[in-house]
Design an enzyme around this catalytic site. Sequence first.
Site, PDB file in Angstrom:
ATOM      1  N   HIS A 179       0.900  -1.157   0.000  1.00 55.62           N
ATOM      2  CA  HIS A 179       0.000   0.000   0.000  1.00 55.62           C
ATOM      3  C   HIS A 179       0.938   1.206   0.000  1.00 55.62           C
ATOM      4  CE1 HIS A 179      -3.413   2.417   1.970  1.00 55.62           C
ATOM      5  NE2 HIS A 179      -2.353   3.203   2.080  1.00 55.62           N
ATOM      6  N   ASP A 306     -10.508  -4.347  -2.636  1.00 55.92           N
ATOM      7  CA  ASP A 306     -10.188  -3.622  -1.398  1.00 55.92           C
ATOM      8  C   ASP A 306     -11.474  -3.465  -0.566  1.00 55.92           C
ATOM      9  OD1 ASP A 306      -8.903  -2.295   0.625  1.00 55.92           O
ATOM     10  OD2 ASP A 306      -8.541  -0.447  -0.499  1.00 55.92           O
TER      11      ASP A 306
HETATM   12  O1  DOR Z   1      -9.854   2.611   1.752  1.00 59.15           O
HETATM   13  C1  DOR Z   1      -9.175   1.817   2.388  1.00 59.15           C
HETATM   14  N1  DOR Z   1      -9.671   1.118   3.431  1.00 59.15           N
HETATM   15  N2  DOR Z   1      -7.915   1.649   2.025  1.00 59.15           N
HETATM   16  C2  DOR Z   1      -7.062   0.920   2.747  1.00 59.15           C
HETATM   17  O2  DOR Z   1      -5.927   0.836   2.375  1.00 59.15           O
HETATM   18  C3  DOR Z   1      -7.502   0.275   4.000  1.00 59.15           C
HETATM   19  C4  DOR Z   1      -8.946   0.042   3.995  1.00 59.15           C
HETATM   20  C5  DOR Z   1      -9.489  -0.313   5.351  1.00 59.15           C
HETATM   21  O3  DOR Z   1      -8.890  -1.139   6.061  1.00 59.15           O
HETATM   22  O4  DOR Z   1     -10.567   0.197   5.705  1.00 59.15           O
HETATM   23 ZN    ZN Z   2      -4.609  -0.235   1.039  1.00 60.02          ZN
END
Ligand code: DOR
Ligand code: ZN
Length: 430
Positions: A179, A306
């Site tokens: 990331h 994601d």
């Molecule tokens: O939008 C996101 N939510 N990006 C991330 O990298 C982590 C994820 C989360 O864990 O909620």
């Molecule tokens: Zn991420």
Amino acid sequence: MALMLKGARVIDPQVGLDEVTDILIRDGKIVEIGTNLTMEKGVERDLSGKIIVPGLVDIHVHLREPGFEQKEDIASGTRAAAHGGFTAICPMPNTDPVIDDALGIEFIKAVGEAKGKARIIPCGACSQGLKGETLSEMGNMVAHGAKAFSDDGKGIQDAGMMRRVMDYAVQFDVPVMVHCQDDALVGEGQVNEGVASTRLGLLGWPAEGEEIEIARDIALCRLTGCPLHIQHITTARGLAMVREAKAEGLPVTCEVTPHHLFLTEDAIGPEYQTALKVNPPLRTKEDAQALIQGVIDGTVDCIVTDHAPHTDWEKDREFELAPFGMTGLETSLSLVLTHLVSEGIIDYNRMIELMAVTPRAIVREEAVSLQPGSTADLTVIDPEAEWTVEVGEFYSKANNSGFIGQTLKGRATDVYVGGYATMEDGAIVE
Ligand code: DOR
Ligand code: ZN
């Protein structure tokens, strides 16, 4: 038990197959593919009008268990996966406790086996507690089944630490999934820096905050030889760097999400819709177009969701206070079918590469192909099914989709994992 799937259009680019035919499954494996197959006894399903593809895999999801079960858990998240057409998913280790040791890996494997509706591909954290300071017990996690490492949710800030992670992971031929986020540049950034941050009066999350870490990690891939997988890539320049790295022969792969392909910063309006607050942020139209080009030309290796479930009350707050992330498991395939396949931008073969073949290869899972001998992990698609994304229709505990209200065409109706149905006619099999 034998299972006969009759009359579907069966597509698999790995074996050059695209024809209307039957599939016979026994003991979890495909035993025969051909027309007018018969069997002595077993279950027969008429799937005419449907499409069968190798089971879809999503190598970037958040199931929140242990620690945040109010958002999602392994039972609900794997049901959401099956509902979206997935046979296997790779949950990120940013749970509480963080999955950074063998016990954590064993925990998610055990809960997945006991309560899950999709295979779990275990991923361990790179650093203890995702702090980016001390290596996790990587070797021990591999011994217990970890297939990837990631500190997802956070970028590893220290280049020396990142090098150690990669030096260690390469010994096991396990990919490091990154990331990319430089905290000194990103700070409290909420939306893409530029037009959106100015228009909305919010702190900006600049493209460079992502690109600098992509550049660094590609350099460290060159130094260490470690397989590097760039997570949720969002910018045209970031993608250009991946294209160059691949041309150089480096073991670099990358993924995109449907929300970065099909939404842009322009979608965030005066309502400040918190469902559209994601990390990395929605970028510009030009970036999204570059990502679609990457999907077409092969620079993008796979599409992932994601899937980041949050409770309603967490998202029903001021934009700055709401957490980053949107759900995705139950809309991903339909979005890809609607916006890419139906539009003729990619064909079914490419969709299968992006959502089934390459994700397995990245995490070194055994290939699933539509030929005798292969594991019967299959996704059945109704290409004509039209449906509208609505709150209340999700198997996920969460409703924070950025696509609520959209009408989509094409969806998974049936899913088989090891020859057993996890979904039949659109409903999860309990
Ligand atoms: O939008 C996101 N939510 N990006 C991330 O990298 C982590 C994820 C989360 O864990 O909620
Ligand atoms: Zn991420």
